[in-house]
Motif scaffolding. Sequence first.
Motif, PDB file in Angstrom:
ATOM      1  N   LYS A 521       0.831  -1.200   0.000  1.00 38.91           N
ATOM      2  CA  LYS A 521       0.000   0.000   0.000  1.00 38.91           C
ATOM      3  C   LYS A 521       0.870   1.256   0.000  1.00 38.91           C
ATOM      4  O   LYS A 521       0.581   2.238  -0.695  1.00 38.91           O
ATOM      5  CB  LYS A 521      -0.922   0.011   1.229  1.00 38.91           C
ATOM      6  CG  LYS A 521      -2.045  -1.010   1.184  1.00 38.91           C
ATOM      7  CD  LYS A 521      -2.926  -0.886   2.424  1.00 38.91           C
ATOM      8  CE  LYS A 521      -4.067  -1.892   2.395  1.00 38.91           C
ATOM      9  NZ  LYS A 521      -4.958  -1.761   3.572  1.00 38.91           N
ATOM     10  N   GLU A 522       1.946   1.198   0.783  1.00 42.11           N
ATOM     11  CA  GLU A 522       2.852   2.342   0.872  1.00 42.11           C
ATOM     12  C   GLU A 522       3.514   2.613  -0.482  1.00 42.11           C
ATOM     13  O   GLU A 522       3.651   3.767  -0.903  1.00 42.11           O
ATOM     14  CB  GLU A 522       3.910   2.082   1.945  1.00 42.11           C
ATOM     15  CG  GLU A 522       4.802   3.271   2.208  1.00 42.11           C
ATOM     16  CD  GLU A 522       5.819   2.995   3.302  1.00 42.11           C
ATOM     17  OE1 GLU A 522       6.959   3.478   3.170  1.00 42.11           O
ATOM     18  OE2 GLU A 522       5.471   2.300   4.283  1.00 42.11           O
ATOM     19  N   ILE A 523       3.920   1.554  -1.175  1.00 43.16           N
ATOM     20  CA  ILE A 523       4.542   1.711  -2.496  1.00 43.16           C
ATOM     21  C   ILE A 523       3.541   2.282  -3.492  1.00 43.16           C
ATOM     22  O   ILE A 523       3.874   3.149  -4.312  1.00 43.16           O
ATOM     23  CB  ILE A 523       5.096   0.349  -2.981  1.00 43.16           C
ATOM     24  CG1 ILE A 523       6.293  -0.056  -2.113  1.00 43.16           C
ATOM     25  CG2 ILE A 523       5.514   0.425  -4.449  1.00 43.16           C
ATOM     26  CD1 ILE A 523       6.791  -1.466  -2.358  1.00 43.16           C
ATOM     27  N   SER A 524       2.301   1.811  -3.398  1.00 43.93           N
ATOM     28  CA  SER A 524       1.247   2.324  -4.287  1.00 43.93           C
ATOM     29  C   SER A 524       1.060   3.824  -4.093  1.00 43.93           C
ATOM     30  O   SER A 524       0.937   4.586  -5.056  1.00 43.93           O
ATOM     31  CB  SER A 524      -0.062   1.587  -4.006  1.00 43.93           C
ATOM     32  OG  SER A 524      -1.129   2.149  -4.741  1.00 43.93           O
ATOM     33  N   LEU A 525       1.066   4.268  -2.822  1.00 48.48           N
ATOM     34  CA  LEU A 525       0.931   5.699  -2.518  1.00 48.48           C
ATOM     35  C   LEU A 525       2.142   6.493  -3.019  1.00 48.48           C
ATOM     36  O   LEU A 525       2.007   7.608  -3.523  1.00 48.48           O
ATOM     37  CB  LEU A 525       0.804   5.911  -1.010  1.00 48.48           C
ATOM     38  CG  LEU A 525      -0.549   5.707  -0.336  1.00 48.48           C
ATOM     39  CD1 LEU A 525      -0.383   5.865   1.156  1.00 48.48           C
ATOM     40  CD2 LEU A 525      -1.577   6.712  -0.860  1.00 48.48           C
ATOM     41  N   ARG A 526       3.318   5.882  -2.862  1.00 45.46           N
ATOM     42  CA  ARG A 526       4.563   6.596  -3.159  1.00 45.46           C
ATOM     43  C   ARG A 526       4.619   7.058  -4.609  1.00 45.46           C
ATOM     44  O   ARG A 526       5.090   8.154  -4.895  1.00 45.46           O
ATOM     45  CB  ARG A 526       5.763   5.696  -2.851  1.00 45.46           C
ATOM     46  CG  ARG A 526       7.106   6.380  -3.065  1.00 45.46           C
ATOM     47  CD  ARG A 526       8.245   5.438  -2.759  1.00 45.46           C
ATOM     48  NE  ARG A 526       8.127   4.870  -1.425  1.00 45.46           N
ATOM     49  CZ  ARG A 526       8.908   3.905  -0.946  1.00 45.46           C
ATOM     50  NH1 ARG A 526       9.842   3.387  -1.720  1.00 45.46           N
ATOM     51  NH2 ARG A 526       8.744   3.438   0.279  1.00 45.46           N
ATOM     52  N   TYR A 527       4.138   6.240  -5.513  1.00 46.48           N
ATOM     53  CA  TYR A 527       4.293   6.554  -6.930  1.00 46.48           C
ATOM     54  C   TYR A 527       3.059   7.207  -7.552  1.00 46.48           C
ATOM     55  O   TYR A 527       2.782   7.032  -8.733  1.00 46.48           O
ATOM     56  CB  TYR A 527       4.699   5.292  -7.700  1.00 46.48           C
ATOM     57  CG  TYR A 527       6.003   4.707  -7.215  1.00 46.48           C
ATOM     58  CD1 TYR A 527       7.140   5.512  -7.105  1.00 46.48           C
ATOM     59  CD2 TYR A 527       6.097   3.379  -6.829  1.00 46.48           C
ATOM     60  CE1 TYR A 527       8.341   4.995  -6.643  1.00 46.48           C
ATOM     61  CE2 TYR A 527       7.292   2.848  -6.368  1.00 46.48           C
ATOM     62  CZ  TYR A 527       8.412   3.676  -6.267  1.00 46.48           C
ATOM     63  OH  TYR A 527       9.601   3.168  -5.802  1.00 46.48           O
ATOM     64  N   HIS A 528       2.334   7.978  -6.724  1.00 45.57           N
ATOM     65  CA  HIS A 528       1.253   8.791  -7.276  1.00 45.57           C
ATOM     66  C   HIS A 528       1.849   9.848  -8.223  1.00 45.57           C
ATOM     67  O   HIS A 528       2.980  10.294  -8.033  1.00 45.57           O
ATOM     68  CB  HIS A 528       0.467   9.477  -6.161  1.00 45.57           C
ATOM     69  CG  HIS A 528      -0.599   8.602  -5.564  1.00 45.57           C
ATOM     70  ND1 HIS A 528      -1.557   9.071  -4.711  1.00 45.57           N
ATOM     71  CD2 HIS A 528      -0.851   7.262  -5.704  1.00 45.57           C
ATOM     72  CE1 HIS A 528      -2.357   8.091  -4.346  1.00 45.57           C
ATOM     73  NE2 HIS A 528      -1.944   6.981  -4.941  1.00 45.57           N
TER      74      HIS A 528
END
Length: 596
Positions: A521-528
């Motif tokens: 989830k954190e990685i998904s958020l990071r690459y917004h």
Amino acid sequence: MAAANALQITSFSSPSPKPDASSPLSLLPQCTSLKDLKQIQAFTIKTHLQNDVTVLAKLISFCALNPSVTFMEHAHQLFDQIPQPDIVIFNSIARGYARSDNPLRAIVLFSDILCSGLLPDDYTFPSLFKACARSKALQEGKQLHCLAIRLGLNTNVYVCPTLINMYTQCSDVDAARRVFDKRTEPCIVTYNAMITGYARSSRPNEALSLFRELQASNLKPTDVTILSILTSCALFGALELGKWIHEYVKKNNFDQYVKVNTALIDMYAKCGSLGDAVCVFENMSVKDTQTWSTMIMAYATHGHGSRAILLFEEMKRVKVLPDEITFLALLYACTHTGLVEEGYGYFYSMTDKYAIIPGIKHYGCMVDLLGRAGRLEEAYKFIDELPIKPTPVLWRTLLSACSSQGNVELAKQVILKIFELDDSHGGDYVILSNLCARAGRWEDVNRLRKLMKDKGAVKVPGCSSVEVNNVVHEFFAGEGVQSVSTDVHQALDELVKELKLVGYLPDTSLVVHADMENEDKEISLRYHSEKLAITFGLLNTPPGTTVRVVKNLRVCGDCHSAAKLISLIFDRQIILRDVQRFHHFNDGKCSCEDYW
């Protein structure tokens, strides 16, 4: 009534049995109503000129200049009196219909005259294509295009620009470009039509590319060209290019046009440079209603509600009448600063004081105003009691507010209203699905995702752009610019590490997948997309330079928190324009004060 009195004197005092027809017809420009026109027509009947084709042509031509319903009905009656009308007379009435509220009547009448054997000329097609453009009648426009080709008129200097405009207005920009590419002679009007078409279709890159091609030719841009190019800069958020256009405007004396200066204000405001917008506004010697409205809107979208309201008071003081756009700007100002009662006041004063009928955007602003303030039931009732049928956009505005306020039950009622009107918009499913997920209602989430798949609804991907060295770079969520994506990703990974050292905690509650681990989830958020664009801007601009980012959707809460910390750590101003407003990040704070 000067014209009417003159007509009465003429008609009753002339003793000549065969008066000169030019005498009453010369009064046509003074007519202010159909009653005035009919006095002239009465004189022509009295003097036995009612069947004179020249007289009837002039009466029809005058009606076409004032294409209200009554004038055009009268013009049609006059046209029907002519046993064998020529194409010049038809062109006059077609011009009127093309500018009227019923433009398709021009196409119907054209079908009739074709059956009578009358052939169109190069003045016929421009009006017919304008009628198709206003009616979004693409199929009829294509048939007319075929006829223009058969007659060898499709590349005519009068026909080609209106043909391009017809295709762009009917959302077939690629067909318009094919027409443009087949032109036989260079013409600034044709260039303007294509550049304007690209700008109106939100394809600014192609508009700017065509402008560069125009500059390399021997043709000189006009004020129409400049207006479209400034619109394109605004769409892109291309400030540096916009500043270059501003210099071009001053060098070539285009700043004598009020509309060009107004477009400059709009461009600067949408590119995040409010100070430049204010500078242009204050240096204008002549300001019309549109200019004042544009400046008020600029203050509103940048979160300066009080300044927008003060400017409106100044507008009233100098006796410039507001219009519907002025009030839209005021409602935006109230929406983004939580001024609910003031918003109500402006909304009702539109009709009570200025006789301006609210449009769908004004209603949308009121729903947004109430929704942001947490008055969701009041917003629902407002929509339900509207004097017009609500559109999906109004309900979507309330759905977004339900999501922000965490009201699942009302959101479910709202989405049923939306689905009654349009169930193909992927964003609706995503908003409610995410809201249900945050509330732990996974059965609803799964049902919505299945329904979304069955309907073939697709979510619009997040896209952010940043201008560096006069080049606009675009980023999509989870991706970087292809040639530099690895560098951008690595830089963003390092940036997130620095942010965590000063207290940044990724808000993984915004990633609503039950089977996804926190790390994923954190990685998904990071690459917004907005984080990628900000990182690219930091990498490729000197220290202290403002980073300006434009996003096609609403900025997410996690990116908003990250941007505040980035502005603090790197001592940078970050200006982020999303689909709703501007966010100015400075010293760890945002201009919206988290009311967004």
